[in-house]
Structure formats: structure tokens, C-alpha cells
Design a protein around this motif. Structure first.
Motif, PDB file in Angstrom:
ATOM      1  N   ILE A  17       0.869  -1.176   0.000  1.00 30.23           N
ATOM      2  CA  ILE A  17       0.000   0.000   0.000  1.00 30.23           C
ATOM      3  C   ILE A  17       0.905   1.225   0.000  1.00 30.23           C
ATOM      4  O   ILE A  17       1.749   1.392   0.893  1.00 30.23           O
ATOM      5  CB  ILE A  17      -0.939   0.004   1.215  1.00 30.23           C
ATOM      6  CG1 ILE A  17      -1.865  -1.216   1.157  1.00 30.23           C
ATOM      7  CG2 ILE A  17      -1.758   1.294   1.262  1.00 30.23           C
ATOM      8  CD1 ILE A  17      -2.799  -1.335   2.353  1.00 30.23           C
ATOM      9  N   LEU A  18       0.732   2.067  -1.012  1.00 30.42           N
ATOM     10  CA  LEU A  18       1.615   3.214  -1.203  1.00 30.42           C
ATOM     11  C   LEU A  18       0.853   4.510  -0.960  1.00 30.42           C
ATOM     12  O   LEU A  18      -0.010   4.899  -1.755  1.00 30.42           O
ATOM     13  CB  LEU A  18       2.182   3.195  -2.617  1.00 30.42           C
ATOM     14  CG  LEU A  18       3.303   4.185  -2.922  1.00 30.42           C
ATOM     15  CD1 LEU A  18       4.571   3.820  -2.162  1.00 30.42           C
ATOM     16  CD2 LEU A  18       3.581   4.239  -4.422  1.00 30.42           C
ATOM     17  N   GLY A  19       1.152   5.174   0.166  1.00 30.38           N
ATOM     18  CA  GLY A  19       0.614   6.500   0.405  1.00 30.38           C
ATOM     19  C   GLY A  19       1.359   7.529  -0.430  1.00 30.38           C
ATOM     20  O   GLY A  19       2.256   7.188  -1.215  1.00 30.38           O
ATOM     21  N   PHE A  86       3.717  -1.219   3.705  1.00 28.30           N
ATOM     22  CA  PHE A  86       3.224   0.156   3.592  1.00 28.30           C
ATOM     23  C   PHE A  86       4.388   1.128   3.622  1.00 28.30           C
ATOM     24  O   PHE A  86       5.332   0.985   4.413  1.00 28.30           O
ATOM     25  CB  PHE A  86       2.264   0.497   4.738  1.00 28.30           C
ATOM     26  CG  PHE A  86       1.962   1.973   4.837  1.00 28.30           C
ATOM     27  CD1 PHE A  86       1.057   2.558   3.969  1.00 28.30           C
ATOM     28  CD2 PHE A  86       2.618   2.774   5.769  1.00 28.30           C
ATOM     29  CE1 PHE A  86       0.805   3.928   4.029  1.00 28.30           C
ATOM     30  CE2 PHE A  86       2.362   4.136   5.838  1.00 28.30           C
ATOM     31  CZ  PHE A  86       1.449   4.711   4.952  1.00 28.30           C
ATOM     32  N   THR A  87       4.323   2.124   2.758  1.00 27.61           N
ATOM     33  CA  THR A  87       5.237   3.260   2.826  1.00 27.61           C
ATOM     34  C   THR A  87       4.609   4.407   2.044  1.00 27.61           C
ATOM     35  O   THR A  87       3.515   4.263   1.485  1.00 27.61           O
ATOM     36  CB  THR A  87       6.640   2.912   2.283  1.00 27.61           C
ATOM     37  OG1 THR A  87       7.560   3.947   2.647  1.00 27.61           O
ATOM     38  CG2 THR A  87       6.637   2.733   0.772  1.00 27.61           C
ATOM     39  N   GLY A 130      -3.774   7.906  -4.447  1.00 33.14           N
ATOM     40  CA  GLY A 130      -3.633   9.311  -4.820  1.00 33.14           C
ATOM     41  C   GLY A 130      -3.331   9.487  -6.289  1.00 33.14           C
ATOM     42  O   GLY A 130      -2.413   8.869  -6.823  1.00 33.14           O
ATOM     43  N   LEU A 131      -4.123  10.334  -6.935  1.00 31.20           N
ATOM     44  CA  LEU A 131      -3.922  10.575  -8.363  1.00 31.20           C
ATOM     45  C   LEU A 131      -2.642  11.355  -8.615  1.00 31.20           C
ATOM     46  O   LEU A 131      -2.012  11.202  -9.666  1.00 31.20           O
ATOM     47  CB  LEU A 131      -5.128  11.308  -8.941  1.00 31.20           C
ATOM     48  CG  LEU A 131      -6.492  10.641  -8.722  1.00 31.20           C
ATOM     49  CD1 LEU A 131      -7.573  11.364  -9.508  1.00 31.20           C
ATOM     50  CD2 LEU A 131      -6.459   9.165  -9.079  1.00 31.20           C
ATOM     51  N   GLY A 132      -2.234  12.176  -7.662  1.00 30.10           N
ATOM     52  CA  GLY A 132      -0.980  12.903  -7.805  1.00 30.10           C
ATOM     53  C   GLY A 132       0.198  11.948  -7.876  1.00 30.10           C
ATOM     54  O   GLY A 132       1.064  12.074  -8.745  1.00 30.10           O
TER      55      GLY A 132
END
Length: 201
Positions: A17-19, A86-87, A130-132
Motif C-alpha cells: 500500500i503506497l501513500g 506500507f510506505t 492518490g492521483l498525484g
């Protein structure tokens, strides 16, 4: 590069999972911001594993997604977070308050470290929140999956190949602050697992 959280059962499905990014929010006795430690993503997850979970809305949404919102005990939260890594994509703090956006330099650092992140964690799937972030990740091979109804990005799934020949599917998804719900993240995780089960041995 941040030190990522890697759950003890990550190797089963290898879902990362990539924030997007983090900001410095702690202050010392003089009111000055304290730099984030390299293991900030690990600490973000560990905050969810305390008897009283951290009140971060972002991390709470992820915990709900990983536990099907059945997370009233530490054991249940541990079990949920054990299955993923996760990161955050942007490898530096982007400021001292929420809602700040990464600048060109920060995006550039993230893009440069992207191949190293994939090689380090060797995921089979990356959920890009996130689309960014999605728009700033190096482009891979477009993949079509009619059953995935994600954000309006073409493509919304891209494939990368690691040095050992393993492929990685990256899935574009909304950020929890801009359209995602815990259910939508949970449903994508379920979709990924079903897709994996259908793959030939």
C-alpha cells in the motif's frame, strides 16, 4: 528512502500500500519542527497497533480496509496489518501541515527512488493511493482489467518488471482524503486476491 512497514505475512500476497507523502507535525520544546525519522512509515502503522489506536483518519481508514472494519482489538489490527507492506511514495517531509503538496524536487526524488523501492520490497501488487502519486510514477506497461472500476485514469493499471523478471501490477486508486473509502480500498484488495487466485500456477 523511507524504511517501509513490512507485515509478517506480507510474502503471502505481496501487496504494497503506497501513500503519497508525510509532513512534520511534532514540535520540540522551542516550538521547532522535528525531522521525521527514516522509519516514519513503520511508526505510522505502529500507531494503529497500540491499545488505543492513533486517531489519524488516513491510517484509520487503512486499518478499517485491512480488517473489514473489525478492528476493536489490538490482535485484529495486528492481523490486518500483518498481510501488507506500507510506505509513502515521496521520500521526504513536504512541510509542517496537512494539505501541502510535494514540489517538483520532492516528486523528482520519489521518481528516482521508485525502481529501488520495487526491487527492495518485490511486491506483486502496489495500491497507489492518490492521483498525484499516480501521475508522477514512472510509466509502466498499460494493463486492462474490465472488472476494476477505479479512478478515471487511462491506464489505471500498469505493469513493471523487476530485475529478476517478476512482474508488478500497480493499481491507481483515490487517496483517502480525496474520494477513497475504507470499503473501496478493501474491495480493491479483495479484487487483487481473487485475480491472484485465478492466475495459472
Amino acid at each position: 528512502m523511507w524504511t517501509p512497514w513490512v507485515g509478517k505475512n506480507y510474502n503471502k500476497d505481496r501487496i504494497l500500500i503506497l501513500g503519497e507523502s508525510s509532513y512534520t507535525y511534532k514540535e520540540d520544546a522551542d516550538g521547532l519542527a522535528i525531522a521525521l525519522d527514516d522509519d516514519h512509515p513503520v511508526r505510522m502503522v505502529e500507531g494503529q497497533l497500540e491499545p488505543t489506536a492513533d486517531d489519524s483518519s488516513f491510517m484509520t481508514m487503512l486499518t478499517n480496509a485491512l480488517t473489514d472494519r473489525d478492528c476493536d482489538t489490538v490482535a485484529k489490527r495486528h492481523a490486518g496489518w500483518a498481510q501488507v507492506a506500507f510506505t509513502n511514495y515521496v521520500p521526504v517531509s513536504i512541510g509542517t501541515a496537512a494539505r501541502q503538496r510535494p514540489d517538483a524536487q520532492a516528486w523528482g526524488m520519489a521518481k528516482a527512488e521508485w525502481p529501488m523501492l520495487l526491487e527492495r520490497l518485490s511486491p506483486r501488487h502496489v495500491i497507489v493511493l492518490g492521483l498525484g502519486s499516480w501521475d508522477h510514477i514512472p510509466k509502466g506497461k498499460p494493463i486492462h482489467d474490465a472488472a476494476y472500476t477505479g479512478p478515471a485514469r487511462d491506464p489505471a493499471i500498469e505493469e513493471f518488471t523487476l530485475a529478476n523478471g517478476q512482474t508488478v501490477l500497480c493499481w491507481c486508486h483515490w487517496h483517502p482524503s480525496a474520494g477513497a473509502s475504507w470499503e473501496s480500498i478493501r474491495n480493491l484488495i479483495r479484487h487483487i486476491k481473487i485475480r491472484e487466485d485465478r492466475q495459472p500456477e
